[in-house]
Write a protein that holds these residues in place. Structure first.
Motif, PDB file in Angstrom:
ATOM      1  N   LYS A   5      -9.184   2.535   1.697  1.00  9.06           N
ATOM      2  CA  LYS A   5     -10.320   2.826   0.817  1.00  9.06           C
ATOM      3  C   LYS A   5     -11.480   3.330   1.687  1.00  9.06           C
ATOM      4  N   ALA A  12      -5.202  -4.182  -6.165  1.00  8.76           N
ATOM      5  CA  ALA A  12      -5.182  -2.911  -6.908  1.00  8.76           C
ATOM      6  C   ALA A  12      -6.562  -2.612  -7.502  1.00  8.76           C
ATOM      7  N   VAL A  47      -8.323   8.813  -3.914  1.00 10.16           N
ATOM      8  CA  VAL A  47      -7.157   9.692  -3.735  1.00 10.16           C
ATOM      9  C   VAL A  47      -7.440  11.057  -4.371  1.00 10.16           C
ATOM     10  N   ASP A  50       0.216   3.754  -2.887  1.00 18.21           N
ATOM     11  CA  ASP A  50      -1.024   4.531  -2.791  1.00 18.21           C
ATOM     12  C   ASP A  50      -0.912   5.624  -1.730  1.00 18.21           C
ATOM     13  N   VAL A 110      -4.062   6.705 -10.146  1.00 20.79           N
ATOM     14  CA  VAL A 110      -4.256   6.586  -8.694  1.00 20.79           C
ATOM     15  C   VAL A 110      -5.672   6.079  -8.413  1.00 20.79           C
ATOM     16  N   PRO A 111      -5.921   5.534  -7.197  1.00 20.52           N
ATOM     17  CA  PRO A 111      -7.291   5.148  -6.838  1.00 20.52           C
ATOM     18  C   PRO A 111      -8.215   6.365  -6.848  1.00 20.52           C
ATOM     19  N   ASP A 128       1.127   8.339  -3.293  1.00 16.88           N
ATOM     20  CA  ASP A 128       0.315   9.019  -4.316  1.00 16.88           C
ATOM     21  C   ASP A 128      -0.683   9.991  -3.675  1.00 16.88           C
ATOM     22  N   LEU A 183      -8.913  -1.431  -4.765  1.00 15.62           N
ATOM     23  CA  LEU A 183      -8.622  -0.066  -4.323  1.00 15.62           C
ATOM     24  C   LEU A 183      -8.994   0.970  -5.380  1.00 15.62           C
ATOM     25  N   ARG A 184      -8.834   0.618  -6.656  1.00 10.70           N
ATOM     26  CA  ARG A 184      -8.959   1.624  -7.707  1.00 10.70           C
ATOM     27  C   ARG A 184     -10.309   1.632  -8.418  1.00 10.70           C
ATOM     28  N   LEU A 231       0.797  -1.226   0.000  1.00 11.77           N
ATOM     29  CA  LEU A 231       0.000   0.000   0.000  1.00 11.77           C
ATOM     30  C   LEU A 231       0.827   1.271   0.000  1.00 11.77           C
TER      31      LEU A 231
END
Length: 606
Positions: free
Chosen positions: A299, A277, A559, A76, A555-556, A79, A280-281, A73
């Motif tokens: 998240k 991933a 974010v 992220d 990025v997610p 980011d 999260l995204r 993580l």
């Protein structure tokens, strides 16, 4: 503590992170650490722990070192900081030698504000030498409960982190965790040499989470009903005990039209990382996982966490359910729980290679978990009481919304205990219940148990009712399961006064499972931002814009902006950058990056 320090901290909170004010103990913690003090921070998931070290990192000279076990993580986290204009990096095994060398140079020259490292990396001579050559502003030890051998997520490498105090005595340290009872708290302070540190303990209450524990009949079917009725199209996590069950459950959900992915330690690393991933995204994905998944998951819009198997402890349950609703919006913690869960967890303790003292600790933690499952009172009260926090009924758990019926269960429990005794304490649950109910079977005839005085004395109750009574008898410590002898049921010393009629037993009335119905009660002290039809259209458009923007930035989505921020934008409908500036979650960097696009999008829909 200088007023100037507090003012500077608030300025950073508003301009960098975009939040109007600190919450709870945040301001005190930030000022204490920024002024050079050590701290041990207990704050629930979603309570804003990261700001407690990120803002002091920006206030103090030098580079802040964040110790985190979560290599997967770190990217992220870095980011997310880059999005608000904070210079951050990480050092871990996923980097090439040249990449690591570049980051090391930045640490030495002070060209970054925060660097994330795993504890194993930190312990290398190269890394310790690097930090001795650099100007370090503070050490933040995240997920500090990992240091506790009594805890639910022990990591041996964490014990060695006491070296930070020895080698860097002038650098302030802040240890943070969301989950620690008093025993674990004391151990964290002792092992990390933080006994003199100031402790900040926030309320463990997460009022936006609705807790619900149901009688397990067909777990997967019950799960499907819950997800489709309560959380269709939402992101969620489903925890299972075994890898096989993870695979089967994910497959079952996919077959029934739910976007589900598996995650467990037995999968290929690349596939596991890819699934994490995606979760999260992307929106609307359900992750089915063992507890190998989840620590540090940032998240914010996970709307539900489900357990298809009983967790080992309240700490584990609290940590896992705490991954729901980090954005403060309503979320659910749902569990299906049955007799087999109790038997399995007891067996795992009995068969573990731990010494007797450790087994006793594990047993007491399991007893507390069973007490939460079987409680007749508010679940949130029981949960908070475990962490030493008093509260009143919450109005937002299943036992508050639909109070369970309790009854004097002394006679049925006496029947159960007598039957276990009459079959010589040599048979498992199924056989004992068949004898109780007078169910004919070849095995019962073979052992002549149909001639016993207890044969059929419980015929008025169904098998499910007797299983519920037996489960509660085990939870109350009246019956134990002998795993070395074919899971046979045995009486404990505590059963004697009940059999003799010297002690009464209060039980929960068995309730037949009913199809899920959407609950409408709002959490106490919580008001969701309700959107009008036009505001909902703006919100949906903003979410679509966020997906495209996040994809372009790699990025997610959260974010870029969290749902709570997008909801507020939809409500405010800012017509200028100045109007957008006042929205919670919109700092100066995000205003500069996305402000014009958002204002234009709002204008389009006006």
């Amino acid at each position: 503590m200088s007023t100037d320090l507090g003012a500077r901290a608030l300025h950073l909170l508003q301009t960098v992170f975009g939040y109007p004010a600190f919450r709870g103990h945040q301001a005190e913690i930030v000022e204490h650490v920024a002024a050079g003090g050590d701290a041990l921070v207990l704050m629930p998931t979603g309570g804003g722990k990261s700001l407690c070290y990120q803002i002091p990192a920006l206030l103090r000279d030098g580079v802040a070192v964040v110790v985190s076990p979560l290599i997967a993580l770190m990217q992220d986290q870095v980011d997310a900081l880059a999005e608000v204009g904070v210079r951050a990096a990480f050092l871990n095994s996923t980097q090439t030698f040249d990449e690591a060398l570049r980051i090391e140079r930045q640490v030495r020259t002070g060209d970054i504000d925060i660097v994330y490292v795993a504890p194993e990396r930190l312990m290398t001579q190269r890394c310790l030498d690097l930090f001795e050559d650099a100007r370090i502003s503070l050490f933040a030890i995240d997920e500090a409960h990992c240091v506790s051998q009594w805890g639910h997520d022990f990591r041996p490498e964490y014990i060695r982190l006491s070296i930070l105090h020895e080698r860097f005595p002038q650098v302030p340290r802040i240890a943070l965790t969301a989950t620690a009872d008093q025993l674990t708290r004391d151990e964290i302070a002792h092992r990390l040499q933080l006994t003199e540190a100031r402790q900040f303990v926030s309320s463990f209450d997460r009022p936006n989470i609705r807790y619900q524990i149901v009688e397990k009949t067909n777990g997967r079917k019950q799960l499907l009903d819950f997800v489709t009725t309560e959380h269709a199209g939402d992101s969620g996590i489903v925890y299972c005990l075994s890898r096989k069950k993870v695979e089967e459950t994910a497959e079952f959900l996919v077959e029934n039209g739910i976007k589900a992915l598996p995650y467990h330690a037995g999968m290929e690393h690349a596939q596991r990382a890819a699934n994490q991933a995606r979760f999260l995204r992307e929106d609307n994905i359900v992750m089915v996982a063992t507890i190998a998944f989840g620590m540090g998951i940032d998240k914010p819009d996970v709307r539900f966490v489900c357990h298809l198997d009983l967790p080992k402890s309240i700490e584990g349950y609290y940590q896992e359910t705490g991954r729901a609703g980090r954005d403060g919006l309503p979320a659910s913690a749902w569990m299906a729980y049955g007799l087999q869960d109790v038997v399995l967890q007891r067996r795992m303790i009995d068969e573990s290679e731990a010494d007797e003292a450790f087994k006793r600790v594990l047993s007491s933690k399991l007893d507390a978990m069973l007490g939460l499952c079987e409680t007749l009172s508010c679940r949130r009260m029981r949960l908070l009481d475990y962490f030493g926090e008093k509260s009143g009924p919450c109005g937002n758990c299943d036992t508050c919304l639909v109070p369970p019926v309790s009854f004097d269960g002394t006679v049925p429990v006496q029947k159960l205990l007598s039957t276990i005794y009459r079959v010589d304490q040599r048979f498992a649950a199924g056989h004992v219940i068949d004898v109780l109910r007078g169910a004919p079977s070849e095995r019962i005839s073979q052992w002549h148990h149909d001639t016993l005085s207890v044969y059929g004395i419980g015929s008025e109750r169904s098998e499910q009712e007797w299983r519920a009574i037996l489960r509660q008898a085990i939870a109350l410590g009246l019956v134990t399961v002998d795993h070395e002898n074919f899971s046979s049921l045995k009486l404990t010393e505590a059963a004697r006064p009940v059999l003799k009629g010297e002690k009464k037993v209060q039980l929960r009335q068995y309730q037949k499972p009913v199809k899920q119905k959407r609950q409408t009660a709002s959490p106490r002290g919580y008001a969701e931002i309700e959107l009008s039809k036009s505001e909902q259209e703006i919100f949906d458009k903003l979410r679509w814009w966020r997906v495209e923007t996040a994809r372009a930035h790699g990025v997610p989505a959260y974010v870029v902006f969290q749902d709570a921020t997008l909801r507020e934008i939809a409500k405010v409908k800012p017509g200028s950058l100045d109007e957008l500036r006042g929205v919670s979650g919109v700092g100066e960097k995000k205003l500069a990056s996305y402000g014009d696009e958002i204002v234009a999008l709002i204008a389009e829909m006006a």
